[in-house]
Structures are given as structure tokens and as C-alpha cells.
Design a protein around this motif. Structure first.
Motif, PDB file in Angstrom:
ATOM      1  N   TYR B  11       0.891  -1.169   0.000  1.00 43.55           N
ATOM      2  CA  TYR B  11       0.000   0.000   0.000  1.00 43.55           C
ATOM      3  C   TYR B  11       0.922   1.211   0.000  1.00 43.55           C
ATOM      4  CZ  TYR B  11      -3.810  -3.113   1.519  1.00 43.55           C
ATOM      5  OH  TYR B  11      -4.738  -4.106   1.616  1.00 43.55           O
ATOM      6  N   ILE B  14       3.993   1.124   2.236  1.00 43.06           N
ATOM      7  CA  ILE B  14       3.843   0.050   3.228  1.00 43.06           C
ATOM      8  C   ILE B  14       3.807  -1.301   2.534  1.00 43.06           C
ATOM      9  CG2 ILE B  14       2.332  -0.886   5.031  1.00 43.06           C
ATOM     10  CD1 ILE B  14       1.183   2.014   5.248  1.00 43.06           C
ATOM     11  N   ALA B  16       2.622  -4.793   2.733  1.00 41.99           N
ATOM     12  CA  ALA B  16       1.662  -5.555   3.547  1.00 41.99           C
ATOM     13  C   ALA B  16       1.907  -7.059   3.439  1.00 41.99           C
ATOM     14  CB  ALA B  16       0.238  -5.213   3.130  1.00 41.99           C
ATOM     15  N   CYS B  35      -2.719 -12.419  13.509  1.00 40.97           N
ATOM     16  CA  CYS B  35      -3.083 -11.279  14.358  1.00 40.97           C
ATOM     17  C   CYS B  35      -3.602 -10.115  13.519  1.00 40.97           C
ATOM     18  CB  CYS B  35      -1.868 -10.780  15.131  1.00 40.97           C
ATOM     19  SG  CYS B  35      -1.122 -12.057  16.120  1.00 40.97           S
ATOM     20  N   ASN B  36      -4.044  -9.077  14.208  1.00 41.35           N
ATOM     21  CA  ASN B  36      -4.438  -7.838  13.546  1.00 41.35           C
ATOM     22  C   ASN B  36      -3.288  -7.317  12.694  1.00 41.35           C
ATOM     23  OD1 ASN B  36      -6.160  -7.212  16.441  1.00 41.35           O
ATOM     24  ND2 ASN B  36      -7.152  -7.090  14.474  1.00 41.35           N
ATOM     25  N   GLY B  37      -3.598  -6.943  11.477  1.00 42.48           N
ATOM     26  CA  GLY B  37      -2.586  -6.340  10.629  1.00 42.48           C
ATOM     27  C   GLY B  37      -1.626  -7.324  10.007  1.00 42.48           C
ATOM     28  N   ALA B  38      -1.889  -8.628  10.151  1.00 43.74           N
ATOM     29  CA  ALA B  38      -0.985  -9.625   9.585  1.00 43.74           C
ATOM     30  C   ALA B  38      -1.039  -9.629   8.058  1.00 43.74           C
ATOM     31  CB  ALA B  38      -1.343 -11.005  10.126  1.00 43.74           C
ATOM     32  N   GLY B  39      -2.154  -9.193   7.506  1.00 40.36           N
ATOM     33  CA  GLY B  39      -2.284  -9.177   6.052  1.00 40.36           C
ATOM     34  C   GLY B  39      -3.325 -10.163   5.534  1.00 40.36           C
ATOM     35  N   LYS B  40      -4.209 -10.632   6.402  1.00 40.73           N
ATOM     36  CA  LYS B  40      -5.215 -11.617   5.986  1.00 40.73           C
ATOM     37  C   LYS B  40      -6.194 -11.001   4.986  1.00 40.73           C
ATOM     38  CE  LYS B  40      -6.678 -12.031  10.236  1.00 40.73           C
ATOM     39  NZ  LYS B  40      -5.867 -11.005  10.929  1.00 40.73           N
ATOM     40  N   SER B  41      -6.737  -9.848   5.359  1.00 39.76           N
ATOM     41  CA  SER B  41      -7.695  -9.201   4.443  1.00 39.76           C
ATOM     42  C   SER B  41      -7.009  -8.812   3.152  1.00 39.76           C
ATOM     43  CB  SER B  41      -8.290  -7.956   5.092  1.00 39.76           C
ATOM     44  OG  SER B  41      -8.978  -8.311   6.255  1.00 39.76           O
ATOM     45  N   THR B  42      -5.773  -8.362   3.273  1.00 43.20           N
ATOM     46  CA  THR B  42      -5.038  -7.978   2.072  1.00 43.20           C
ATOM     47  C   THR B  42      -4.909  -9.171   1.126  1.00 43.20           C
ATOM     48  OG1 THR B  42      -3.835  -6.352   3.359  1.00 43.20           O
ATOM     49  CG2 THR B  42      -2.876  -6.986   1.252  1.00 43.20           C
ATOM     50  N   ARG B  45      -8.184  -9.566  -0.537  1.00 46.81           N
ATOM     51  CA  ARG B  45      -8.424  -8.466  -1.485  1.00 46.81           C
ATOM     52  C   ARG B  45      -7.637  -8.673  -2.765  1.00 46.81           C
ATOM     53  NH1 ARG B  45      -7.073  -4.182   2.618  1.00 46.81           N
ATOM     54  NH2 ARG B  45      -8.775  -4.510   4.062  1.00 46.81           N
ATOM     55  N   GLU B  83     -14.711  -8.285   4.835  1.00 43.18           N
ATOM     56  CA  GLU B  83     -14.598  -7.913   6.239  1.00 43.18           C
ATOM     57  C   GLU B  83     -15.582  -6.789   6.556  1.00 43.18           C
ATOM     58  OE1 GLU B  83     -10.683  -7.054   8.933  1.00 43.18           O
ATOM     59  OE2 GLU B  83     -10.813  -6.067   7.004  1.00 43.18           O
ATOM     60  N   GLU B 160     -13.358 -12.916   8.299  1.00 42.64           N
ATOM     61  CA  GLU B 160     -13.778 -12.752   9.698  1.00 42.64           C
ATOM     62  C   GLU B 160     -15.289 -12.739   9.884  1.00 42.64           C
ATOM     63  OE1 GLU B 160     -11.481 -10.684  12.378  1.00 42.64           O
ATOM     64  OE2 GLU B 160      -9.836 -10.270  11.010  1.00 42.64           O
ATOM     65  N   GLN B 192      -9.764 -14.516  13.114  1.00 46.68           N
ATOM     66  CA  GLN B 192      -8.928 -14.271  14.288  1.00 46.68           C
ATOM     67  C   GLN B 192      -9.312 -15.251  15.381  1.00 46.68           C
ATOM     68  OE1 GLN B 192      -7.906 -10.478  15.927  1.00 46.68           O
ATOM     69  NE2 GLN B 192      -8.680  -9.500  14.074  1.00 46.68           N
TER      70      GLN B 192
HETATM   71  N1  LIG Z   1      -5.688   0.801   2.422  1.00 46.72           N
HETATM   72  C1  LIG Z   1      -4.560   0.646   3.137  1.00 46.72           C
HETATM   73  N2  LIG Z   1      -3.602   1.592   3.092  1.00 46.72           N
HETATM   74  C2  LIG Z   1      -2.462   1.455   3.777  1.00 46.72           C
HETATM   75  N3  LIG Z   1      -2.162   0.413   4.537  1.00 46.72           N
HETATM   76  C3  LIG Z   1      -3.069  -0.563   4.633  1.00 46.72           C
HETATM   77  C4  LIG Z   1      -4.321  -0.501   3.933  1.00 46.72           C
HETATM   78  N4  LIG Z   1      -5.023  -1.603   4.206  1.00 46.72           N
HETATM   79  C5  LIG Z   1      -4.252  -2.334   5.032  1.00 46.72           C
HETATM   80  N5  LIG Z   1      -3.076  -1.712   5.285  1.00 46.72           N
HETATM   81  C6  LIG Z   1      -1.979  -2.207   6.129  1.00 46.72           C
HETATM   82  O1  LIG Z   1      -1.618  -3.482   5.664  1.00 46.72           O
HETATM   83  C7  LIG Z   1      -1.385  -4.366   6.736  1.00 46.72           C
HETATM   84  C8  LIG Z   1      -2.271  -5.592   6.603  1.00 46.72           C
HETATM   85  O2  LIG Z   1      -3.633  -5.198   6.741  1.00 46.72           O
HETATM   86  P1  LIG Z   1      -4.835  -6.224   6.627  1.00 46.72           P
HETATM   87  O3  LIG Z   1      -6.081  -5.450   6.616  1.00 46.72           O
HETATM   88  O4  LIG Z   1      -4.582  -7.145   5.505  1.00 46.72           O
HETATM   89  O5  LIG Z   1      -4.687  -6.988   8.012  1.00 46.72           O
HETATM   90  P2  LIG Z   1      -5.597  -8.150   8.607  1.00 46.72           P
HETATM   91  O6  LIG Z   1      -4.699  -9.320   8.814  1.00 46.72           O
HETATM   92  O7  LIG Z   1      -6.808  -8.365   7.810  1.00 46.72           O
HETATM   93  O8  LIG Z   1      -5.964  -7.524  10.020  1.00 46.72           O
HETATM   94  P3  LIG Z   1      -7.330  -7.607  10.849  1.00 46.72           P
HETATM   95  O9  LIG Z   1      -7.309  -8.908  11.565  1.00 46.72           O
HETATM   96  O10 LIG Z   1      -7.217  -6.475  11.812  1.00 46.72           O
HETATM   97  O11 LIG Z   1      -8.446  -7.467   9.905  1.00 46.72           O
HETATM   98  C9  LIG Z   1      -1.648  -3.568   8.004  1.00 46.72           C
HETATM   99  O12 LIG Z   1      -0.400  -3.142   8.500  1.00 46.72           O
HETATM  100  C10 LIG Z   1      -2.452  -2.395   7.549  1.00 46.72           C
HETATM  101  O13 LIG Z   1      -2.177  -1.264   8.324  1.00 46.72           O
END
Ligand SMILES: Nc1ncnc2c1ncn2[C@@H]1O[C@H](COP(=O)(O)OP(=O)(O)OP(=O)(O)O)[C@@H](O)[C@H]1O
Ligand SMILES: [Mg+2]
Lengths: 311, 238
Positions: B11, B14, B16, B35-42, B45, B83, B160, B192
Motif C-alpha cells: 500500500y 507500506i 503488507a 493477528c491484527n494487521g498480519a495481512g489476511k484481508s489484504t 483483497r 470484512e 472474519e 482471528q
Molecule cells: N488501504 C490501506 N492503506 C495502507 N495500509 C493498509 C491498507 N489496508 C491495510 N493496510 C496495512 O496493511 C497491513 C495488513 O492489513 P490487513 O487489513 O490485511 O490486516 P488483517 O490481517 O486483515 O488484520 P485484521 O485482523 O485487523 O483485519 C496492516 O499493516 C495495515 O495497516
């Protein structure tokens, strides 16, 4: 009594025009969250294209004016102007706005101003519409249908109002009762989620622009029919018309299709009642006063959501 | 069925995902925990084409998904319930379901699937004409899943689905995930709630700051001390 009836009639007639134009602002805002400054220039284009077509066809028919014009000519001019403006709306979106998808909103806004200036200046070229006002030859043989007191209800009034209402009913049906309309509302609510439903987001956005531009063209056509004399493309009265239609969209609740129709009517009536009963020199003031009141009391507009938008 | 190889996503500046590799076989439930922010949603996506991969590849049914638009990917039967539910709160429950069937035109099939979804979630049937924005969180999640089912997914990505729900509702959701799978859909489940996810899944991957750090049979991972410590809230003795 006569004055009241006349004011209501004028207000509704003007209001339906504002409503038609306001729809384009509100639809584009609803889906892309920006104010399409070039929208009023599409209205101008619709008016001028109607004029040019009316001029050419009546001339070709021997210049007999409305008496010689076949009954369907007005409809044909309207449809052609709508299709032409629809194509132009499509092109504007594709060339100017689509490349900016994902850019900051300010960039898109500035681009819209650029498109507006481009259209105004192109329209002023001698080879296009020029810088002089012109009159549209009558397309429809007008007649008085009904007289109440001293107020005349004419065929042209009926056609103007009827066309505007028919288009609005059509749009309302499209937005709220068809699959495409549902897709439009989905895209306007959340583009990413809409794409996850398999909705081709870019095509829906294009379609929205085309629809808005077609309604603008109809607004321009009806304007020409109503006022006969058409000001040059960059005249400030067009900007004021666009601004009032935009105010109508905001008053009704920007992004809300039914709100735009309601707002347009409200502004048309307010303006005419203000001029008739208070002072006609303050005609424009009432509209903007209403805007301020609505923004203070109900910032989301009459039918808008009461949420505060994150900027 | 789905093959993700060395997937990288940024991103802006960043990073991810730093090279995620995972596989989903036909008929499986695979879970991706972290965990939160691990990159699962990414990861999800990127699979759905919402974010562009900076590197690596995503292959679905032998076909490279690079360059496909999200709506094209949905048409291949790869469907995501995103999500935060992503329901259309400005529309009714019924309209949301109809949007799930947007890409389909087989009227009979749609009404049969709608019936099936409403049988899975009877609460939604009582609320068909209600604005989706007025549903409770759990009902919204049910709607998101029901809507995804109407798209007739071959591979369903769930992000989730248990987030923020009461334990009984979580139980219902997981029971339904298993039912959907038994009816033929393959599932990639992001969670999670590792405890529940590992119970329902066949295989699992653990994602940590953009990398897969562990993979294997769900039951093996559930038994692993590392996983229990990090993701299932077990306190290490001493
Ligand atoms: N649109 C965005 N712009 C910038 N950084 C992003 C964006 N979306 C996600 N990130 C960053 O990418 C990393 C992974 O985010 P992601 O949403 O994939 O996490 P996640 O594993 O789904 O977390 P959660 O369990 O909280 O949903 C995080 O550090 C987040 O801050
Ligand atoms: Mg997430």
C-alpha cells in the motif's frame, strides 16, 4: 387569486426544469462524490443543439415555422439532443474523469472546472454556436388550452411540464425498480463491495454520467422552448441556472434522486413566490437563503441522511 | 483450485505482504489465521482483484487472475464476503440478496438458492423488507453470507465472519460454514477466532506480518503449542 395561480404555475414550471438539471448533479455526486461543474454546460449544449436542429429542419421544410413543422419534430429534436449529449457525457467521463479514479477529490473538482471552461469556450467559437444570442424557431404550434381567471394554460406549458415529469418518473423507475438501478445504488453506496457482487463498476459510472447528461439535454431543450431566446454559451445566466439546480440538489439531499426532484420544485416555487409577493429584484437571494437555512437546520438536505460526511 | 504463489502487495510505501504462498484444493475448508494487521484481508483483497499484486501470482482453476477486474473474478465463481460485512445499508434485505444474484439470470435457480439461503438463516426471512442498516451485527453477517451464497460460489472467501458476534451466533455461523462446504462450495476462511476456525477447517495457514509462518492440517495446528500460545489465548505455564 389570479396572482396566486400564476405564481404556482410559474413556480412548478420552473421547478420541474431545476429538478431535471439537479438530477444530473445529484446522480454524479452520489456515485463519485464530486460536483460536476461541467453539468450546466451540458444543459447549454442541449439548448443550443436543439436550436441548431430546429433551425435547420424548419428551414429545410420551407421556413414555414411551427405551422409547417410536423407534430413529431419537437420530439425528434428532443431525442436527438438527448442522445448527442449522452454521448458527450460519456466522452467527458471517459477522457477527463475516469483517468482520475482514485485521485484526491480536489483533482477531479479542478478537472471538472477545466471541462466546463473548455465547453464554454468551444461553444463560443464562430464555427460552433458563436457569441450572440439566438432565437429558436417555434417547433410546436402553441395554443391556449384553458383559461382560469386571467391565467392561461398553454399547450407549451403542458408539454414542458409533462416532458419533465415523464422523464423524472422514468428515472425514478430506473433507479428504484430495475436491476441496473439497484447496481447504481450499490455503486454509490460502496464501490468495492459493489464490485464484489460482480457489478461492472466502471460501466455503471459511465451509464450514470450518460443518464445525467441526457436529462441535462432535456432541461436545455425545455429551457429553449420556454424562453425562445438563447443566450450565448458562456453567458453568466447559464452559470446561475446550474448553480440553482445544484442548490436544489443540496436542498433535497445530495446523492438522493427523489430529493433532487423535490428540491427543484421547492426552489422553483420559492423563487416565484418571493418575486411575486416580496420583491422580484431579490429573485436569486431567496434560493441561496433557503440553501443557508437548510444547511443550518438539516445539513444532509430534506431527504438526505443525517450523517456528517468525513472530509 | 486456488494457487497463490509468492504474493506481494504494497500500500504505497507500506509492504503488507512479503511473499505469501498458499493453496486451496477443491472441496476443502482452508483457514488463514493471524493477528491484527498480519495481512489476511489484504490476501483476500488481492485474490478478488481489489488490490493489485506487486509480485507473485494467483491462479484459479488453472487460470492466471492477473489483470482481471473484481467483477470478472466474481463471474468465475470466486466470491468474497468482505470484512465488516459490507452490506448495503441503504437497501432492504431482499434487495441485498438480489444484488448477490446480480451476475445470474436463471430465475428459477435464483429463487431456489434464495429459498435455500433463507432456510439456513430464518431470521432473514422475517426481515426481508427491512432496511439492512437496521439489522443487528449478527444478522448483518448472516445477510453477507446469504448474499454471497446467491452468487453461487465455487470458492467462497470469508473475511472474519465471526467478528464481534456473541458466542451462540458464532456457533451458528460456523455450523453454516460447514453446511455450505458439505453442499459443495470450497471455502477459504480468514479468522482471528483461531479456536473455532481450526475446528471447522481441514487445513490451515498462519500469517504473521505478511508472511506464512506455519501451515498444516488444522488439527495439527490446533494441537501445536506455538499456535495455542500465539493465537488461542493459552497462557504459558511458568
Ligand atoms: N488501504 C490501506 N492503506 C495502507 N495500509 C493498509 C491498507 N489496508 C491495510 N493496510 C496495512 O496493511 C497491513 C495488513 O492489513 P490487513 O487489513 O490485511 O490486516 P488483517 O490481517 O486483515 O488484520 P485484521 O485482523 O485487523 O483485519 C496492516 O499493516 C495495515 O495497516
Ligand atoms: Mg482483516
Amino acid at each position: 387569486m389570479d396572482q396566486l395561480l400564476q405564481t404556482i404555475k410559474d413556480g412548478i414550471s420552473m421547478g420541474s426544469l431545476y429538478a431535471l438539471i439537479a438530477l444530473g448533479y445529484t446522480m454524479v455526486y452520489g456515485i463519485l462524490k464530486f460536483i460536476n461543474f461541467a453539468h450546466s454546460d451540458v444543459v447549454v449544449l442541449g439548448a443550443w443543439l436543439s436550436l441548431v436542429m430546429a433551425d435547420t429542419t424548419t428551414r429545410a421544410l420551407g421556413g414555414a415555422g411551427a405551422a409547417g413543422a410536423p407534430w413529431w419534430l419537437g420530439g425528434a429534436v428532443l431525442v436527438t439532443a438527448m442522445v448527442a449529449c449522452g454521448l458527450i457525457g460519456f466522452t467527458i467521463e471517459r477522457l477527463a474523469y475516469k483517468p482520475l479514479r482514485g485521485s484526491p477529490r480536489l483533482n477531479v473538482l479542478i478537472t471538472a472546472i477545466g471541462v466546463s471552461l473548455f465547453l464554454q469556450n468551444t461553444g463560443q467559437l464562430r464555427a460552433v454556436f458563436g457569441t450572440n444570442p439566438r432565437s429558436i424557431p417555434p417547433l410546436i404550434h402553441d395554443a391556449t388550452l384553458l383559461t382560469v381567471g386571467q391565467v392561461n394554460f398553454k399547450l407549451l406549458d403542458l408539454i414542458g411540464f409533462g416532458t419533465a415529469v415523464a422523464l423524472m418518473i422514468g428515472l425514478d423507475y430506473l433507479v428504484f425498480h430495475t436491476k441496473l438501478g439497484r447496481a447504481m445504488r450499490a455503486v454509490s453506496h460502496n464501490r468495492v463491495t459493489a464490485s464484489l457482487m460482480g457489478i461492472p463498476v466502471d460501466r455503471v459510472i459511465s451509464f450514470t454520467f450518460v443518464t445525467g447528461a441526457m436529462l441535462a439535454a432535456a432541461g436545455g431543450f425545455l429551457w429553449a422552448l420556454k424562453y425562445e431566446t438563447i443566450k450565448q454559451p458562456a453567458d453568466s445566466s447559464w452559470v446561475l441556472l446550474g448553480l440553482k439546480a445544484f442548490v436544489a440538489a443540496v436542498v433535497g439531499g445530495i446523492g438522493n434522486v427523489r430529493g433532487a426532484m423535490l428540491g427543484g420544485m421547492a426552489i422553483g416555487l420559492l423563487e416565484n413566490f418571493g418575486s411575486a409577493y416580496l420583491s422580484s429584484s431579490m429573485k436569486d437571494v431567496y434560493v441561496f437563503a433557503l440553501l443557508i437555512v437548510v444547511l443550518l437546520v438539516r445539513p444532509g438536505g430534506i431527504l438526505g441522511k443525517a450523517v456528517v460526511e468525513k472530509v | 483450485m486456488l494457487e497463490v504463489t509468492d504474493l506481494r502487495v504494497n500500500y504505497g510505501a507500506i509492504k503488507a505482504l512479503h511473499g505469501v504462498t498458499l493453496r486451496v484444493n477443491r472441496g476443502e475448508i482452508v483457514t488463514l489465521i493471524g493477528c491484527n494487521g498480519a495481512g489476511k484481508s489484504t490476501t483476500l483483497r488481492a485474490i478478488s482483484g481489489i488490490v493489485r499484486a506487486a509480485g507473485g501470482s494467483i491462479t484459479y482453476e488453472g487460470r492466471d487472475l492477473a489483470g482481471l477486474k473484481p467483477h470478472d473474478i466474481v463471474r468465475l465463481g470466486l466470491v468474497q464476503a468482505p470484512e465488516g460485512r459490507g452490506i448495503f445499508s441503504n437497501m432492504t434485505v431482499a434487495e441485498n440478496l438480489e444484488l448477490g444474484a446480480f451476475i445470474r439470470s436463471d430465475r428459477d435457480g435464483i429463487s431456489a438458492d434464495r429459498e435455500k439461503a433463507l432456510t439456513l438463516f430464518p431470521r432473514l426471512r422475517e426481515r426481508l423488507d427491512q432496511s439492512a442498516g437496521t439489522l443487528s451485527g449478527g444478522e448483518q453477517q448472516m445477510l453477507a453470507i446469504a448474499r454471497a451464497l446467491l452468487t453461487r460460489p465455487k470458492l467462497l472467501l470469508l473475511d472474519e465472519p465471526s467478528l464481534g458476534l456473541a458466542p451462540q451466533i458464532v456457533q451458528i455461523i460456523f455450523r453454516i460454514i460447514r453446511e455450505i462446504n458439505e453442499q459443495g462450495a470450497t471455502i477459504l476462511l480468514v479468522e482471528q477466532n483461531a479456536h473455532m476456525a481450526l475446528k471447522v477447517a481441514h487445513r490451515a495457514y498462519v500469517l504473521d506480518v505478511g508472511r506464512i509462518v506455519m501451515e498444516g492440517k488444522a488439527s495439527d495446528l490446533a494441537a501445536s503449542e506455538d499456535v495455542q500460545d500465539a493465537y488461542m489465548g493459552r497462557k504459558r505455564a511458568g
